[in-house]
Write an enzyme that holds these catalytic residues in place. Structure first.
Site, PDB file in Angstrom:
ATOM      1  N   GLY A 103      35.225  35.696  27.352  1.00  0.00           N
ATOM      2  CA  GLY A 103      35.875  37.008  27.973  1.00  0.00           C
ATOM      3  C   GLY A 103      35.489  38.111  27.390  1.00  0.00           C
ATOM      4  N   ASP A 104      35.778  39.283  28.409  1.00  0.00           N
ATOM      5  CA  ASP A 104      35.368  40.667  27.522  1.00  0.00           C
ATOM      6  C   ASP A 104      33.983  40.972  27.415  1.00  0.00           C
ATOM      7  OD1 ASP A 104      38.374  40.989  27.905  1.00  0.00           O
ATOM      8  OD2 ASP A 104      38.606  40.002  25.711  1.00  0.00           O
TER       9      ASP A 104
ATOM     10  N   LYS B 254      32.452  42.563  31.983  1.00  0.00           N
ATOM     11  CA  LYS B 254      32.206  42.269  33.592  1.00  0.00           C
ATOM     12  C   LYS B 254      32.771  43.205  34.454  1.00  0.00           C
ATOM     13  CE  LYS B 254      34.922  38.890  32.915  1.00  0.00           C
ATOM     14  NZ  LYS B 254      35.205  38.552  31.564  1.00  0.00           N
ATOM     15  N   GLY B 255      33.798  44.040  34.126  1.00  0.00           N
ATOM     16  CA  GLY B 255      34.200  45.210  34.673  1.00  0.00           C
ATOM     17  C   GLY B 255      33.160  46.205  35.140  1.00  0.00           C
TER      18      GLY B 255
ATOM     19  N   ASN C 172      46.200  38.307  33.390  1.00  0.00           N
ATOM     20  CA  ASN C 172      45.654  38.068  32.228  1.00  0.00           C
ATOM     21  C   ASN C 172      44.219  38.714  31.727  1.00  0.00           C
ATOM     22  OD1 ASN C 172      44.534  36.390  34.158  1.00  0.00           O
ATOM     23  ND2 ASN C 172      44.295  34.218  32.911  1.00  0.00           N
TER      24      ASN C 172
ATOM     25  N   GLY D  25      41.520  41.659  31.665  1.00  0.00           N
ATOM     26  CA  GLY D  25      41.705  43.323  31.513  1.00  0.00           C
ATOM     27  C   GLY D  25      40.102  43.633  31.363  1.00  0.00           C
ATOM     28  N   HIS D  26      39.908  44.670  32.482  1.00  0.00           N
ATOM     29  CA  HIS D  26      38.645  45.160  32.728  1.00  0.00           C
ATOM     30  C   HIS D  26      38.624  46.468  32.354  1.00  0.00           C
ATOM     31  CE1 HIS D  26      37.792  41.311  34.373  1.00  0.00           C
ATOM     32  NE2 HIS D  26      38.655  41.533  35.419  1.00  0.00           N
TER      33      HIS D  26
ATOM     34  N   GLN E  93      38.194  36.277  33.411  1.00  0.00           N
ATOM     35  CA  GLN E  93      37.948  35.354  31.961  1.00  0.00           C
ATOM     36  C   GLN E  93      36.324  34.820  31.990  1.00  0.00           C
ATOM     37  OE1 GLN E  93      40.799  34.236  34.179  1.00  0.00           O
ATOM     38  NE2 GLN E  93      41.662  35.862  32.944  1.00  0.00           N
TER      39      GLN E  93
ATOM     40  N   THR F 147      42.070  44.765  26.116  1.00  0.00           N
ATOM     41  CA  THR F 147      42.589  45.523  27.177  1.00  0.00           C
ATOM     42  C   THR F 147      43.932  45.083  27.712  1.00  0.00           C
ATOM     43  OG1 THR F 147      40.304  45.474  27.766  1.00  0.00           O
ATOM     44  CG2 THR F 147      41.776  46.618  29.212  1.00  0.00           C
TER      45      THR F 147
ATOM     46  N   ARG G 228      40.263  41.315  18.736  1.00  0.00           N
ATOM     47  CA  ARG G 228      39.344  39.997  19.216  1.00  0.00           C
ATOM     48  C   ARG G 228      38.659  39.445  17.988  1.00  0.00           C
ATOM     49  NH1 ARG G 228      37.085  43.629  24.050  1.00  0.00           N
ATOM     50  NH2 ARG G 228      38.840  43.429  25.497  1.00  0.00           N
TER      51      ARG G 228
HETATM   52  P1  GDP Z   1      35.768  42.379  30.931  1.00  0.00           P
HETATM   53  O1  GDP Z   1      36.941  41.691  30.799  1.00  0.00           O
HETATM   54  O2  GDP Z   1      34.589  41.312  30.727  1.00  0.00           O
HETATM   55  O3  GDP Z   1      35.755  43.187  32.147  1.00  0.00           O
HETATM   56  O4  GDP Z   1      35.384  43.320  29.772  1.00  0.00           O
HETATM   57  P2  GDP Z   1      36.564  44.507  28.910  1.00  0.00           P
HETATM   58  O5  GDP Z   1      36.718  45.414  29.857  1.00  0.00           O
HETATM   59  O6  GDP Z   1      37.577  43.648  28.322  1.00  0.00           O
HETATM   60  O7  GDP Z   1      35.727  44.671  27.523  1.00  0.00           O
HETATM   61  C1  GDP Z   1      34.237  45.281  27.377  1.00  0.00           C
HETATM   62  C2  GDP Z   1      34.479  46.485  26.907  1.00  0.00           C
HETATM   63  O8  GDP Z   1      33.227  46.668  26.433  1.00  0.00           O
HETATM   64  C3  GDP Z   1      35.099  47.828  27.467  1.00  0.00           C
HETATM   65  O9  GDP Z   1      35.924  48.455  26.955  1.00  0.00           O
HETATM   66  C4  GDP Z   1      33.843  48.265  27.962  1.00  0.00           C
HETATM   67  O10 GDP Z   1      34.002  49.663  28.301  1.00  0.00           O
HETATM   68  C5  GDP Z   1      32.750  48.249  26.876  1.00  0.00           C
HETATM   69  N1  GDP Z   1      31.428  48.021  27.244  1.00  0.00           N
HETATM   70  C6  GDP Z   1      30.917  47.371  28.266  1.00  0.00           C
HETATM   71  N2  GDP Z   1      29.711  47.478  28.317  1.00  0.00           N
HETATM   72  C7  GDP Z   1      29.180  48.351  27.007  1.00  0.00           C
HETATM   73  C8  GDP Z   1      28.165  48.343  26.450  1.00  0.00           C
HETATM   74  O11 GDP Z   1      26.832  48.041  26.742  1.00  0.00           O
HETATM   75  N3  GDP Z   1      28.078  49.088  25.179  1.00  0.00           N
HETATM   76  C9  GDP Z   1      29.409  49.340  24.616  1.00  0.00           C
HETATM   77  N4  GDP Z   1      29.456  50.110  23.701  1.00  0.00           N
HETATM   78  N5  GDP Z   1      30.563  49.044  25.147  1.00  0.00           N
HETATM   79  C10 GDP Z   1      30.482  48.595  26.375  1.00  0.00           C
HETATM   80  P1  IMO Z   2      38.928  39.147  30.907  1.00  0.00           P
HETATM   81  O1  IMO Z   2      38.766  38.828  32.300  1.00  0.00           O
HETATM   82  C1  IMO Z   2      39.721  37.035  26.957  1.00  0.00           C
HETATM   83  C2  IMO Z   2      42.627  33.858  26.740  1.00  0.00           C
HETATM   84  C3  IMO Z   2      43.717  33.991  26.041  1.00  0.00           C
HETATM   85  C4  IMO Z   2      44.127  32.694  25.872  1.00  0.00           C
HETATM   86  C5  IMO Z   2      43.880  31.857  26.788  1.00  0.00           C
HETATM   87  C6  IMO Z   2      44.835  31.319  28.078  1.00  0.00           C
HETATM   88  O2  IMO Z   2      39.520  40.153  30.486  1.00  0.00           O
HETATM   89  O3  IMO Z   2      37.612  38.513  30.184  1.00  0.00           O
HETATM   90  P2  IMO Z   2      46.216  32.744  29.832  1.00  0.00           P
HETATM   91  O4  IMO Z   2      47.374  33.861  29.714  1.00  0.00           O
HETATM   92  O5  IMO Z   2      45.223  32.934  30.627  1.00  0.00           O
HETATM   93  O6  IMO Z   2      46.847  31.303  29.895  1.00  0.00           O
HETATM   94  O7  IMO Z   2      45.663  32.490  28.263  1.00  0.00           O
HETATM   95  O8  IMO Z   2      42.788  32.490  27.720  1.00  0.00           O
HETATM   96  N1  IMO Z   2      42.364  34.775  28.032  1.00  0.00           N
HETATM   97  C7  IMO Z   2      41.415  35.931  27.937  1.00  0.00           C
HETATM   98  N2  IMO Z   2      40.674  36.151  26.891  1.00  0.00           N
HETATM   99  N3  IMO Z   2      39.632  37.997  28.091  1.00  0.00           N
HETATM  100  C8  IMO Z   2      40.385  37.394  29.273  1.00  0.00           C
HETATM  101  O9  IMO Z   2      40.378  37.804  30.369  1.00  0.00           O
HETATM  102  C9  IMO Z   2      41.137  36.548  29.009  1.00  0.00           C
HETATM  103  N4  IMO Z   2      42.281  35.898  29.712  1.00  0.00           N
HETATM  104  C10 IMO Z   2      42.601  34.601  29.295  1.00  0.00           C
HETATM  105  O10 IMO Z   2      43.635  35.103  25.073  1.00  0.00           O
HETATM  106  O11 IMO Z   2      43.277  32.488  24.581  1.00  0.00           O
HETATM  107 MG    MG Z   3      38.669  41.982  29.351  1.00  0.00          MG
END
Ligand code: GDP
Ligand code: IMO
Ligand code: MG
Length: 428
Positions: free
Chosen positions: A12-13, A16-17, A38, A40-41, A223, A298, A304
């Site tokens: 995750g994270d 993707k957003g 759950n 966060g983008h 996720q 997020t 993390r």
């Molecule tokens: P998601 O859950 O997959 O949508 O990702 P999140 O938004 O939770 O976490 C990704 C974080 O990385 C966000 O704060 C984005 O703004 C940041 N991000 C995405 N791509 C890049 C990149 O290429 N470089 C940097 N430094 N940050 C990035």
């Molecule tokens: P995005 O879409 C990272 C993790 C939680 C926990 C496990 C189960 O932003 O990538 P839940 O509340 O889903 O039952 O928790 O999954 N988890 C994530 N970790 N990014 C996420 O979403 C997550 N959504 C759930 O931290 O370990």
């Molecule tokens: Mg996220």
């Protein structure tokens, strides 16, 4: 180009957003098909920063129709808050469609999520506490509440009674909490019905018709592969299907309509919550990645867990999801490291293993076998072509591409919408 899926390839994270936002200008529909708030983008557009949880990131692009399909679990209060917050910032949210079959997260699901975690003690999953697991459990147990139930008070009351019957015994006798009144839940849910009515439709039919018209649909996974309830590091997973197959069951669109699968992978690895993580770092390198990459959740703000790139996981994700293209994000975060280790295989009790092992205990005991790559010190955040990257950065990307099971078609070099290097067309 009929339909494409974006999925997270790690825990995750991955960004993707941002990847969805990048493609949104070329698509007609963007569909969130699994999970709930759950997720966060964070999407950065110019000076504006948006944090999305329940709504698909594509909602930020004018003209795109956002859809929350049947595979999602919806906390309606959160939904309204997100819609209002976006509207207040000038985002048009009027086209949102929600599946009549999507399940509803209620107060008792949130309560159960928190109390069961507390009772697990050392074995806790580290959930986001949003009621995700208990809502999917009710769905599978056939005592869930669906969006369509909100429009028929009698049915809604019967279903809430059915759901609370057992749960109140549990809450009072096992968890020592107060019982939840049926009326309280029914009244709350009914109060949402009028506002929801125009949004709640047969999204499977609407998406099918869009595809028949030749329009383009992008499925946005929440996720990630290693958090998938079947293919992830069970039980340290979320409760939905966050791999590409989930896009079909989670939307009612047949798998043979999907022809691109875009995996999002970070140039290193992070994880939130408990569970195995072979390349996790507990030293200054981990702090370096966390600080440089702003690796704080997020959704929950939790720091993390950070570690090096894990190629067996990327290969596993490529296989499980049928990844056609990878987008590698956050290459810029590695700037300044003298050498960059990459996990190329695992050592499990003295034996070299090249794949993610099927046995959970083996994965818990997997020690990474690293190959080291030279780093770079130049600022790469302004690079917009592959050739503009320092030689060692190019070599790092090419080496990872060769180990990861799919081509790396775009490279993120910063959080902004335009901070990306395109190598191949993701949709072609
Ligand atoms: P998601 O859950 O997959 O949508 O990702 P999140 O938004 O939770 O976490 C990704 C974080 O990385 C966000 O704060 C984005 O703004 C940041 N991000 C995405 N791509 C890049 C990149 O290429 N470089 C940097 N430094 N940050 C990035
Ligand atoms: P995005 O879409 C990272 C993790 C939680 C926990 C496990 C189960 O932003 O990538 P839940 O509340 O889903 O039952 O928790 O999954 N988890 C994530 N970790 N990014 C996420 O979403 C997550 N959504 C759930 O931290 O370990
Ligand atoms: Mg996220």
């Amino acid at each position: 180009m009929p339909a494409a899926v974006i999925i997270g390839a790690q825990w995750g994270d991955e960004g993707k957003g941002k990847a969805t936002d990048l493609l949104a200008g070329r698509i007609d529909y963007v569909v969130k098909f699994n999970g709930g708030n759950n997720a966060g983008h964070t999407v950065v557009i110019g000076d504006e920063k948006y944090a999305l949880h329940l709504l698909p990131s594509g909602i930020l692009t004018p003209g795109v129709t956002p859809v929350i399909s049947n595979g999602v679990v919806i906390d309606i209060e959160v939904l309204f808050q997100e819609l209002d917050a976006l509207s207040a910032r000038g985002v048009d949210v009027s086209r949102l469609r929600i599946s009549a079959n999507a399940h509803v997260i209620t107060a008792y699901h949130r309560t159960l999520d928190k109390v069961t975690e507390r009772f697990l003690g050392k074995r806790q999953i580290g959930t986001t506490g949003r009621g995700i697991g208990p809502t999917y459990a009710d769905k599978i147990n056939r005592v869930g509440i669906r969006m369509q139930d909100l429009f028929d008070e009698n049915i809604l009351r019967q279903k809430v009674e059915g759901a609370l019957d057992q749960k109140n015994h549990l809450l009072v006798k096992v968890y020592n909490r107060r019982a939840i009144a049926v009326d309280e839940i029914v009244t709350e849910l009914l109060s949402y019905a009028d506002r929801l009515r125009p949004m709640v439709v047969d999204t499977a039919l609407e998406l099918h018709e869009a595809l028949e018209r030749g329009e383009t649909v992008l499925f946005e996974g929440g996720q990630a592969t290693m958090l998938d309830v079947d293919h992830g590091t069970y039980p340290f997973v979320t409760s939905s299907s966050s791999t590409s197959g989930g896009a079909a069951t989670g939307s009612g669109i047949a798998p043979n309509r999907i022809d691109r699968v875009i995996g999002i992978v970070k140039a290193y690895t992070t994880r939130v919550g408990s569970g195995p993580f072979p390349t996790e770092l507990f030293d200054a390198s981990g702090d370096f990645l966390r600080e440089n990459g702003h690796e704080f959740g997020t959704t929950t703000g939790r720091p993390r867990r950070c570690g090096w790139y894990d190629a067996p996981i990327a290969r596993y994700s490529a296989r499980i999801n049928g990844v056609t293209d990878y987008v590698m994000t956050k290459l810029d975060v590695l700037t300044g490291l003298e050498t960059i280790p990459v996990c190329v295989a695992y050592d499990i009790e003295g034996v070299r293993v090249d794949e993610v092992p099927v046995s959970q205990s083996d994965f818990h005991h997997a020690t990474p076998i690293y190959e080291e790559f030279p780093g770079w010190s130049e600022d790469i955040s302004g690079a917009r072509t592959f050739e503009e990257l320092p030689r060692t950065a190019r070599e790092y990307v090419l080496a990872i591409e060769a180990m990861s099971g799919a081509r790396i078609s775009a490279i993120g070099v910063g959080p902004g919408r335009d901070a990306i290097i395109a190598r191949h067309d993701l949709l072609d």
